[in-house]
Design a protein around this motif. Structure first.
Motif, PDB file in Angstrom:
ATOM      1  N   ASN A   1       1.476-139.112 -69.722  1.00  0.00           N
ATOM      2  CA  ASN A   1       2.115-137.792 -69.599  1.00  0.00           C
ATOM      3  C   ASN A   1       1.279-136.839 -68.734  1.00  0.00           C
ATOM      4  O   ASN A   1       1.826-136.093 -67.927  1.00  0.00           O
ATOM      5  CB  ASN A   1       2.351-137.200 -70.989  1.00  0.00           C
ATOM      6  N   PHE A   2      -0.047-136.857 -68.887  1.00  0.00           N
ATOM      7  CA  PHE A   2      -0.906-135.991 -68.083  1.00  0.00           C
ATOM      8  C   PHE A   2      -0.745-136.310 -66.597  1.00  0.00           C
ATOM      9  O   PHE A   2      -0.617-135.407 -65.779  1.00  0.00           O
ATOM     10  CB  PHE A   2      -2.378-136.136 -68.501  1.00  0.00           C
ATOM     11  N   ASP A   3      -0.742-137.591 -66.253  1.00  0.00           N
ATOM     12  CA  ASP A   3      -0.602-137.977 -64.844  1.00  0.00           C
ATOM     13  C   ASP A   3       0.735-137.517 -64.263  1.00  0.00           C
ATOM     14  O   ASP A   3       0.802-137.058 -63.125  1.00  0.00           O
ATOM     15  CB  ASP A   3      -0.760-139.488 -64.682  1.00  0.00           C
ATOM     16  N   VAL A   4       1.797-137.635 -65.043  1.00  0.00           N
ATOM     17  CA  VAL A   4       3.131-137.194 -64.590  1.00  0.00           C
ATOM     18  C   VAL A   4       3.130-135.690 -64.348  1.00  0.00           C
ATOM     19  O   VAL A   4       3.618-135.213 -63.319  1.00  0.00           O
ATOM     20  CB  VAL A   4       4.210-137.593 -65.624  1.00  0.00           C
TER      21      VAL A   4
ATOM     22  N   GLN B   1       3.186-122.999 -63.672  1.00  0.00           N
ATOM     23  CA  GLN B   1       4.597-122.851 -63.315  1.00  0.00           C
ATOM     24  C   GLN B   1       5.264-124.213 -63.151  1.00  0.00           C
ATOM     25  O   GLN B   1       6.376-124.432 -63.639  1.00  0.00           O
ATOM     26  CB  GLN B   1       4.740-122.034 -62.033  1.00  0.00           C
ATOM     27  N   ALA B   2       4.610-125.140 -62.471  1.00  0.00           N
ATOM     28  CA  ALA B   2       5.190-126.461 -62.245  1.00  0.00           C
ATOM     29  C   ALA B   2       5.400-127.226 -63.547  1.00  0.00           C
ATOM     30  O   ALA B   2       6.443-127.850 -63.748  1.00  0.00           O
ATOM     31  CB  ALA B   2       4.307-127.265 -61.297  1.00  0.00           C
ATOM     32  N   VAL B   3       4.425-127.172 -64.438  1.00  0.00           N
ATOM     33  CA  VAL B   3       4.491-127.937 -65.683  1.00  0.00           C
ATOM     34  C   VAL B   3       5.511-127.341 -66.648  1.00  0.00           C
ATOM     35  O   VAL B   3       6.275-128.061 -67.287  1.00  0.00           O
ATOM     36  CB  VAL B   3       3.098-128.028 -66.345  1.00  0.00           C
ATOM     37  N   THR B   4       5.544-126.018 -66.751  1.00  0.00           N
ATOM     38  CA  THR B   4       6.410-125.363 -67.745  1.00  0.00           C
ATOM     39  C   THR B   4       7.828-125.116 -67.258  1.00  0.00           C
ATOM     40  O   THR B   4       8.746-125.010 -68.056  1.00  0.00           O
ATOM     41  CB  THR B   4       5.830-123.999 -68.161  1.00  0.00           C
TER      42      THR B   4
ATOM     43  N   LEU C   1     -12.786-133.059 -64.797  1.00  0.00           N
ATOM     44  CA  LEU C   1     -11.923-132.133 -65.534  1.00  0.00           C
ATOM     45  C   LEU C   1     -10.727-132.849 -66.156  1.00  0.00           C
ATOM     46  O   LEU C   1     -10.196-132.410 -67.172  1.00  0.00           O
ATOM     47  CB  LEU C   1     -11.446-131.006 -64.618  1.00  0.00           C
ATOM     48  N   SER C   2     -10.312-133.939 -65.554  1.00  0.00           N
ATOM     49  CA  SER C   2      -9.187-134.715 -66.087  1.00  0.00           C
ATOM     50  C   SER C   2      -9.567-135.459 -67.359  1.00  0.00           C
ATOM     51  O   SER C   2      -8.713-135.748 -68.190  1.00  0.00           O
ATOM     52  CB  SER C   2      -8.698-135.724 -65.043  1.00  0.00           C
ATOM     53  N   LYS C   3     -10.857-135.760 -67.511  1.00  0.00           N
ATOM     54  CA  LYS C   3     -11.303-136.607 -68.622  1.00  0.00           C
ATOM     55  C   LYS C   3     -12.002-135.866 -69.755  1.00  0.00           C
ATOM     56  O   LYS C   3     -12.116-136.393 -70.856  1.00  0.00           O
ATOM     57  CB  LYS C   3     -12.237-137.685 -68.088  1.00  0.00           C
TER      58      LYS C   3
END
Length: 193
Positions: free
Chosen positions: A3-6, A62-65, A127-129
């Motif tokens: 889900n994070f990658d998407v 904005q993109a995620v929400t 930061l991703s991990k």
């Protein structure tokens, strides 16, 4: 892909690249929506978000929400902070999610590139991990939202007595008994030529 990658890919597509701000913004948006019990994969009509910076992080949120200024669900507060407050309009529940800067260490000497600047690729990966509790501070907050700030049609309209422009949503200013827009009352960011 998880889900994070998407969601990170949504941020990349909207912003044009992946940088540390997009990673942090994606993580902030995911955490805020999770706290409100909302799914980033669905349209959330009851979601309103206040972003506190006009940088990459705001694009990711904005993109995620899916919130936008045009729908009046994205609000901008010029605080210069990597933070956003997520408000469920149906329940009034709100959480502020911020980057926990005091928990992060500055880049180590080997984490800089040839120009003596932080290595963005390594920062993005790190930061991703990093665990959420080390990266983010999540606080339940109360948001007082006025009736003229909620989504929907304007509840009030007037005109500036100086320039004639229409002013919506109680953004007018009364100066010496005259109804003015903020540009005429306080000075504008533009000058007519």
């Amino acid at each position: 892909m998880n889900n994070f990658d998407v969601l990170l890919e949504k941020g990349r597509n909207f912003h044009g690249e992946v940088c540390p701000g997009i990673v942090i913004g994606t993580r902030i948006a995911m955490a805020g929506m999770k706290e409100l019990g909302m799914n980033p994969g669905e349209r959330n009509r009851d979601l309103m978000v206040y972003v506190e910076i006009d940088r990459c992080m705001a694009d990711a949120v904005q993109a995620v929400t899916g919130i936008t200024m045009g729908h009046r669900t994205l609000k901008y507060k010029d605080y210069g902070k990597f933070a956003a407050t997520f408000l469920d309009l149906s329940t009034g529940k709100a959480v502020r999610v911020s980057a926990a800067e005091n928990k992060r260490e500055p880049p180590k000497p080997g984490e800089k590139n040839d120009n003596n600047r932080p290595d963005m690729k390594k920062m993005v990966e790190a930061l991703s991990k990093v665990p959420e509790e080390e990266l983010l501070l999540i606080e339940e907050v109360k948001v007082d939202i006025g009736e003229h700030d909620i989504p929907g049609f304007p509840k009030f309209k007037t005109h500036c007595e100086e320039c004639g422009d229409r002013v919506l949503d109680r953004r007018e200013v009364i100066v010496d008994g005259r109804t003015l827009c903020k540009a005429c009352a306080e000075g504008s960011y533009y000058q007519k030529i």
